[in-house]
Write an enzyme that holds these catalytic residues in place. Structure first.
Site, mmCIF file in Angstrom:
data_model
loop_
_atom_site.group_PDB
_atom_site.id
_atom_site.type_symbol
_atom_site.label_atom_id
_atom_site.label_comp_id
_atom_site.label_asym_id
_atom_site.label_seq_id
_atom_site.Cartn_x
_atom_site.Cartn_y
_atom_site.Cartn_z
ATOM 1 N N LYS A 1 0.860 -1.197 0.000
ATOM 2 C CA LYS A 1 0.000 0.000 0.000
ATOM 3 C C LYS A 1 0.892 1.243 0.000
ATOM 4 O O LYS A 1 1.926 1.259 0.685
ATOM 5 C CB LYS A 1 -0.882 -0.040 1.251
ATOM 6 N N SER B 1 -9.711 -0.392 7.501
ATOM 7 C CA SER B 1 -9.142 -0.175 6.170
ATOM 8 C C SER B 1 -8.488 -1.394 5.516
ATOM 9 O O SER B 1 -8.149 -1.343 4.342
ATOM 10 C CB SER B 1 -8.121 0.962 6.223
ATOM 11 N N SER C 1 -9.637 2.022 3.393
ATOM 12 C CA SER C 1 -8.791 2.774 2.495
ATOM 13 C C SER C 1 -7.815 1.907 1.692
ATOM 14 O O SER C 1 -7.282 2.380 0.690
ATOM 15 C CB SER C 1 -7.987 3.790 3.306
#
Lengths: 93, 472
Positions: free
Chosen positions: B66, B165, B141
């Site tokens: 990420k 997330s 997210s």
């Protein structure tokens, strides 16, 4: 109820500028969010301790010894402006 | 077709000399070229295979990260304009640990700006689309990581979870996502959002891959004083075990807030666990219903403090025209941050400001303690607690973009575990009538990832949707 002046004040505290067109929208959205949070107003939390450290971790110490660290050039490598090994900012005085 | 495989299968194929790491890398690159124009899972892709000479379990198989964790020499944007050109000058501890086990990296995935969002729509680089249905959000997210794994654009990935997330996008993309116990994994080199909540964890195609990655990334790190000095188990030994007799609390109160598909899939989960010999009883967590309010006081408060560092001086974007230093700060931050980030910084500034601190922040910290006590009490009785990961299937792109409160409420089932600092996994739990995946959340007491792996692995053997992933 939170109003447009409050939103301007909070923005200034946070070093942000909100466009005039967005002030109304932010005011309304903040109003809705804070309104939802009213659900916690009537909770009796008087005997409850604040859980500032949820894992109950205590201070973590290390030996006060010098270790290898970033060199000056690397530390400055992402700076928008630098000069003579330092971060460059607009004149303050 | 190597891109379709799991990490453990590829380790086996590599060991048998049936494939080379370069074959795997090339297969992934082709898949990314073919799919990412539509899905937009990646912020950056590393075109060149850079072999790692370390001999470890990962055998040069590419991992996806990420874009809020540092890989030295690569950009870390946090999907924000303010860090658009930031190049990492050190490795995050998780990245270093993966490198030490012989991993290579293929790219960095999209996220809601600074991980603030539940749909990946707040990214400065455009929204990621759900590979099951391109008109839907992938969750957030870590939406880029989840969408990449689900679509075969990644073998497996790391995400970060502050209020859901990892778990929410894993659920909405039909993959596995684990948020470890707070402190289990070092956050050194993860860009901070809300430091009392942030955790790094794996997003994978199956439970075994999650265990393999957890074995690597867990452990005390002197560079993160909040990392816990707790022995790291071999989590793979909890896979494929008999779970009969396990005590499961069903957090069924929340089902009234769920879609009928989610309700039905939970009923089926209960049947499956019964069949596996578990004892299931309803559990009440009386204060968990306040979790969204609690979280949206604490997380923005911490974010407002953490994001003070973006001032146009040390790194990142600096505005062009300004009158003086203060004006430079204001213009830099106002032009560099997107709307949701500004909203959260301001919400945090408000709840911490004089006159409101006691009414909001102090109260929220007390409430957090109460929520934690609810779980402590429940885990005296149960080995794990189950609940749906999300109240509904993936919603449409744009559907909640202008309604922050509705967006916040989509994390209603993942936030309690975050506030209580306990580990929680989301595993696939069926497909809705609109052909979208749903997730089952399994929560355990602090540092009891063993119970999560036992339960998730046994469940997955009985029921999974890996054959349905959009990998063709």
């Amino acid at each position: 109820m939170i109003n447009e002046d409050d939103i301007r004040k909070i923005a200034a505290l946070a070093m942000l500028e909100i466009e005039q067109d967005d002030i109304g929208k932010f005011t309304q959205q903040f109003g809705e969010i804070l309104d939802y949070m009213k659900e916690i107003d009537n909770l009796d939390l008087s005997g409850q301790e604040a859980a500032f450290h949820i894992t109950k971790l205590n201070n973590v110490f290390r030996e006060d010894k010098t270790k290898e660290s970033l060199d000056n050039e690397t530390a400055l490598s992402n700076a928008p402006e630098s000069m003579e090994g330092a971060f460059k900012v607009p004149r303050v005085i | 077709m190597l891109y379709k495989e799991t990490l453990h299968k590829l380790i086996e194929l590599t060991d048998n000399k049936e494939v080379t790491p370069k074959d795997i890398y090339d297969s992934l690159l082709r898949r990314i070229k073919q799919k990412d124009t539509d899905i937009n899972a990646y912020v950056s892709v590393f075109e060149e295979f850079a072999p790692n000479d370390k001999t470890g379990i990962l055998r040069n198989i590419p991992i996806t990260i990420k874009d809020n964790m540092h890989i030295k020499g690569k950009k870390t944007t946090c999907s924000s304009k303010i860090l658009e050109n930031y190049t990492a000058i050190f490795d995050a501890t998780v990245v270093e640990k993966l490198k030490n086990e012989g991993s290579v990296f293929i790219g960095k995935t999209n996220l809601d700006e600074f991980a603030m969002g539940s749909s990946t729509e707040t990214s400065y680089f455009g929204t990621t689309r759900n590979p099951w249905d391109l008109t839907k959000i992938p969750g957030g997210s870590s939406g880029g990581s989840a969408a990449a794994v689900a679509s075969g654009e990644a073998i497996c990935a790391l995400g970060s979870d502050t209020g859901g997330s990892i778990r929410q996008p894993a659920a909405l993309c039909g993959v596995v996502g684990l948020k470890p116990t707070y402190g289990r994994v070092s956050r050194y080199g993860l860009v901070a959002f809300a430091s009392s909540l942030d955790q790094i964890g794996p997003i994978t195609k199956d439970v075994e891959d999650a265990a393999i990655l957890m074995n690597i990334i867990s452990g005390k790190d002197p560079k993160d004083s909040t990392s816990a000095d707790v022995a790291v188990d071999d989590f793979t030994k909890y896979l494929n075990t008999d779970i009969s007799g396990m005590k499961i609390g069903v957090y069924d109160k929340v089902l009234q807030d769920c879609s009928s598909d989610v309700g039905k899939s939970m009923e089926e989960s209960i049947d499956i666990f019964r069949r596996l010999g578990c004892e299931l009883t309803s559990v009440d967590l009386p204060n968990a219903k306040y979790a969204v309010s609690d979280y949206y006081i604490i997380a923005p408060a911490e974010a407002s403090s953490n994001l003070e560092r973006y001032d146009g001086v040390k790194y990142g974007f600096r505005a062009d025209n300004y009158e003086n230093l203060k004006d430079m700060y204001i213009k830099t931050r106002s032009q560099g941050f997107g709307t949701e980030v500004k909203r959260r910084i301001m919400l945090g500034t408000y709840v911490l400001s004089s006159g409101y601190y006691d009414a909001y922040y102090l109260k929220a910290q007390k409430l957090r303690g109460l929520i934690k006590q609810d779980f402590d009490r429940a885990f005296e009785q149960f080995d794990v607690i189950i609940a749906p990961t999300t109240p509904t299937e993936a919603f449409g792109i744009g559907e909640k973009a202008n309604n922050p409160l509705q967006m916040y409420l989509s994390d209603i089932f993942t936030i309690p575990a975050s506030l209580a600092a306990i580990p929680a996994i989301s595993i696939p739990n069926g497909i809705s009538k609109n052909s979208l995946p749903l997730g089952l959340q399994i929560m355990a007491n602090v540092f009891r990832e063993d119970n999560i792996f036992k339960c998730a692995s046994a469940y997955e053997k009985e029921f999974n949707i890996i054959k349905n992933l959009p990998l063709d």
